[in-house]
Motif scaffolding. Sequence first.
Motif, PDB file in Angstrom:
ATOM      1  N   CYS A   1       0.824  -1.205   0.000  1.00 36.58           N
ATOM      2  CA  CYS A   1       0.000   0.000   0.000  1.00 36.58           C
ATOM      3  C   CYS A   1       0.863   1.262   0.000  1.00 36.58           C
ATOM      4  O   CYS A   1       0.504   2.268  -0.641  1.00 36.58           O
ATOM      5  N   GLU A   2       2.025   1.230   0.668  1.00 35.32           N
ATOM      6  CA  GLU A   2       2.923   2.384   0.642  1.00 35.32           C
ATOM      7  C   GLU A   2       3.549   2.559  -0.739  1.00 35.32           C
ATOM      8  O   GLU A   2       3.703   3.686  -1.232  1.00 35.32           O
ATOM      9  N   GLN A   3       3.900   1.464  -1.392  1.00 36.05           N
ATOM     10  CA  GLN A   3       4.441   1.553  -2.745  1.00 36.05           C
ATOM     11  C   GLN A   3       3.399   2.150  -3.697  1.00 36.05           C
ATOM     12  O   GLN A   3       3.730   2.988  -4.546  1.00 36.05           O
ATOM     13  N   ALA A   4       2.136   1.724  -3.555  1.00 32.64           N
ATOM     14  CA  ALA A   4       1.077   2.265  -4.405  1.00 32.64           C
ATOM     15  C   ALA A   4       0.902   3.760  -4.171  1.00 32.64           C
ATOM     16  O   ALA A   4       0.745   4.545  -5.125  1.00 32.64           O
ATOM     17  N   LEU A   5       0.950   4.185  -2.902  1.00 31.10           N
ATOM     18  CA  LEU A   5       0.811   5.600  -2.577  1.00 31.10           C
ATOM     19  C   LEU A   5       1.930   6.427  -3.219  1.00 31.10           C
ATOM     20  O   LEU A   5       1.687   7.495  -3.796  1.00 31.10           O
ATOM     21  N   ILE A   6       3.153   5.934  -3.123  1.00 30.08           N
ATOM     22  CA  ILE A   6       4.279   6.666  -3.700  1.00 30.08           C
ATOM     23  C   ILE A   6       4.158   6.748  -5.224  1.00 30.08           C
ATOM     24  O   ILE A   6       4.398   7.803  -5.822  1.00 30.08           O
ATOM     25  N   MET A   7       3.770   5.638  -5.862  1.00 32.28           N
ATOM     26  CA  MET A   7       3.642   5.648  -7.322  1.00 32.28           C
ATOM     27  C   MET A   7       2.587   6.657  -7.767  1.00 32.28           C
ATOM     28  O   MET A   7       2.786   7.402  -8.730  1.00 32.28           O
ATOM     29  N   VAL A   8       1.457   6.708  -7.049  1.00 32.53           N
ATOM     30  CA  VAL A   8       0.394   7.636  -7.424  1.00 32.53           C
ATOM     31  C   VAL A   8       0.827   9.077  -7.191  1.00 32.53           C
ATOM     32  O   VAL A   8       0.630   9.954  -8.043  1.00 32.53           O
ATOM     33  N   ARG A   9       1.439   9.335  -6.044  1.00 32.09           N
ATOM     34  CA  ARG A   9       1.865  10.709  -5.735  1.00 32.09           C
ATOM     35  C   ARG A   9       3.039  11.146  -6.609  1.00 32.09           C
ATOM     36  O   ARG A   9       3.238  12.342  -6.835  1.00 32.09           O
ATOM     37  N   LYS A  10       3.790  10.193  -7.130  1.00 35.35           N
ATOM     38  CA  LYS A  10       4.907  10.520  -8.024  1.00 35.35           C
ATOM     39  C   LYS A  10       4.451  10.707  -9.472  1.00 35.35           C
ATOM     40  O   LYS A  10       5.261  11.036 -10.335  1.00 35.35           O
ATOM     41  N   GLY A  11       3.175  10.488  -9.733  1.00 32.90           N
ATOM     42  CA  GLY A  11       2.664  10.795 -11.066  1.00 32.90           C
ATOM     43  C   GLY A  11       2.299   9.626 -11.933  1.00 32.90           C
ATOM     44  O   GLY A  11       2.198   9.780 -13.158  1.00 32.90           O
ATOM     45  N   LEU A  12       2.089   8.429 -11.370  1.00 30.84           N
ATOM     46  CA  LEU A  12       1.639   7.303 -12.180  1.00 30.84           C
ATOM     47  C   LEU A  12       0.318   7.671 -12.856  1.00 30.84           C
ATOM     48  O   LEU A  12      -0.678   7.947 -12.188  1.00 30.84           O
ATOM     49  N   ASP A  13       0.311   7.691 -14.192  1.00 30.52           N
ATOM     50  CA  ASP A  13      -0.859   8.128 -14.946  1.00 30.52           C
ATOM     51  C   ASP A  13      -1.810   6.951 -15.144  1.00 30.52           C
ATOM     52  O   ASP A  13      -1.582   6.086 -15.982  1.00 30.52           O
ATOM     53  N   LEU A  14      -2.877   6.939 -14.369  1.00 32.45           N
ATOM     54  CA  LEU A  14      -3.874   5.880 -14.469  1.00 32.45           C
ATOM     55  C   LEU A  14      -5.038   6.258 -15.373  1.00 32.45           C
ATOM     56  O   LEU A  14      -5.992   5.496 -15.504  1.00 32.45           O
ATOM     57  N   GLN A  15      -4.973   7.436 -15.997  1.00 31.21           N
ATOM     58  CA  GLN A  15      -6.010   7.871 -16.918  1.00 31.21           C
ATOM     59  C   GLN A  15      -5.648   7.614 -18.373  1.00 31.21           C
ATOM     60  O   GLN A  15      -6.514   7.579 -19.235  1.00 31.21           O
ATOM     61  N   ALA A  16      -4.372   7.450 -18.672  1.00 32.73           N
ATOM     62  CA  ALA A  16      -3.915   7.443 -20.065  1.00 32.73           C
ATOM     63  C   ALA A  16      -4.224   6.149 -20.798  1.00 32.73           C
ATOM     64  O   ALA A  16      -4.196   6.114 -22.022  1.00 32.73           O
ATOM     65  N   ARG A  17      -4.518   5.078 -20.067  1.00 29.00           N
ATOM     66  CA  ARG A  17      -4.716   3.784 -20.704  1.00 29.00           C
ATOM     67  C   ARG A  17      -5.558   2.903 -19.798  1.00 29.00           C
ATOM     68  O   ARG A  17      -5.902   3.280 -18.668  1.00 29.00           O
TER      69      ARG A  17
END
Length: 619
Positions: A127-143
Amino acid sequence: MVQKDQSSRNASSRPSATQLPDEVSASEVSPRQEIAEVPPGPGGLPARYLIKEKDGVRVLTCTEAPTVKVKVDPTLTVPAAAARQYPEGTIFLDGVAEAEPFVDAKRCILNLDHHLGCVRRFTLSTCEQALIMVRKGLDLQAREWSVYANQPDLDTILALWVLFNHLRLNGANQEVRDLIIPLIKVEGYIDVHGLEMKELSGLSDNVWQQNFALLQQLDSVGSYPTPGQNSSEIEALDYCVRVLHAVDRLVFSPEDFEETQVVEELARSELPNNRFVVACRAAGGIYEVEKALQKLYGQKLGIIVFEREPHQYTLRLSDPFLPENLSEIYRRLNLVDPAAGNSRSGNRWGGSDEIGGSPRESGSKLTVEEIVTTCRESLTTPTQIQKLKILAQAASLAVAVFLIARLTELVPMLWSNYPVVRRGLDLAVAPVGSFVAVFTMLSAVLYYLCVHQGPGIFGWRRPAGWRWLQLAPIGIATGLAGGSWTPTTLLETHSSPLQYLVVGLISSCGFVIATELLFRGVIYGRLAESQLQVRKASAWSISLPALMAGGLYMLASLALAGQTTSLIEGLTPQWQWVATGTTAWCYGSIAAAIRENSESIIPPVALHLVCLFFFLVLG
């Protein structure tokens, strides 16, 4: 400061840690219910997490993260080598992939894990890895993203919550982050180090104890079998929905969703230029829906298919920079929709280049998935290789029908030792031969199957206007000169009994109709579909699909040389072949042009029947 904000929010907006009400079962929220009937979640919050099933696969979705689909299978494990070869846009969570944590940015494959291939006490929880990826800009809208989980413990479910709520975590509301991050930190440290290392989290004792109590309450929501017990996919998904809704109650208040337009997504597909076409329904109008979808998809939103009511749709071009507007989509929808009439009908898809709708009188008979697929296909230009493949497929259809019909001519020979059977076959096909009988049947069946893919593509509708009549005289002339197919055996039946004449006439009419169904229906329809046929200003301009369909008809006519009737007689064999090929190509192209101008298979059928009866009268 965090502790103060959190305490005031708990008191005013959500239940305390000891007041979490029972969760709503996921099965109570149907993905196909009307928006106005979707029940709110406990605490007055919307039930955003839904279980949907498509093609036998059940996935977990969130109304605010439509591009993220989660599959939870308690038995799922993926070897390390296979995990790296999964389709692009894959996220593995907490033990699904038997590999070290990794991020393949090129292929968009992530393994958020802290089990194998790492030093666990040095590695953040899932869950911490997921939080960091999202806050670092993982684009979950592009695809499109496919997320895989197996055992849904709190570490996994909090990771799912982070992925589903990526927009809110990156939004302007700092209070949401102040509430969820301590909860994730406490869960992460407990999951990795146990309770004895809580001081390393950097949280005060009060904040730790408060969030630890909340985690205990989340852990007691519903019931889920432990890994050692038998657990099903349905139980896992239902449990995830219960806990995700409970997390929402700890973080959000009803006021957080006051300006949120609830949109139910029905179907979605990716367009060229990395855009989406989205089909949905909602309680508001098209412009309110467009605004809500733009928040979910950002600049990736291309076209909206809005279901106003059953079978009634509005099309909206949301991205004005798409290479094509809605006009090409209307054209193709009118070809595939059984409810749409011809170009002179008022019951058609249409509108402006930016907004339009379905046939007004009857509505559409297409499913929402078919509409979305048609939108994608309308904006996808086939390559030259794809066009050649479709040409080869069209030629293969004609060859297959001919070969099968030819092979059946051997059947009477094979049954020659059985007089009763042979006599029955002779009575059935003698007037025009077994080739004509089988060819007629196969062509009719093939056309029937193709029409269900798009009535307008294959001409199954009434003629549009009379412009095609301009080409009829040339069609008749080339048909009588040898271009039309009229079995010579029909003329030989005039001296036969009346029964044979009637059977021969019916069979020959069926053969002529089947010829048009195959060449001007199936083959021309496939070629015109692949070439994205353009509108013609004049009836006399013959399109490339019509010329190609005429060429295939010419080759088939040469294969039938000597078995059809023509007014051109007395030529040498060499010139007879030239005359047959020329007249067949001209007739086939003109008949396809008539089919093109009339938008119907009826005029070319009528043209061919005129040639047939002309020979009958002359004979």
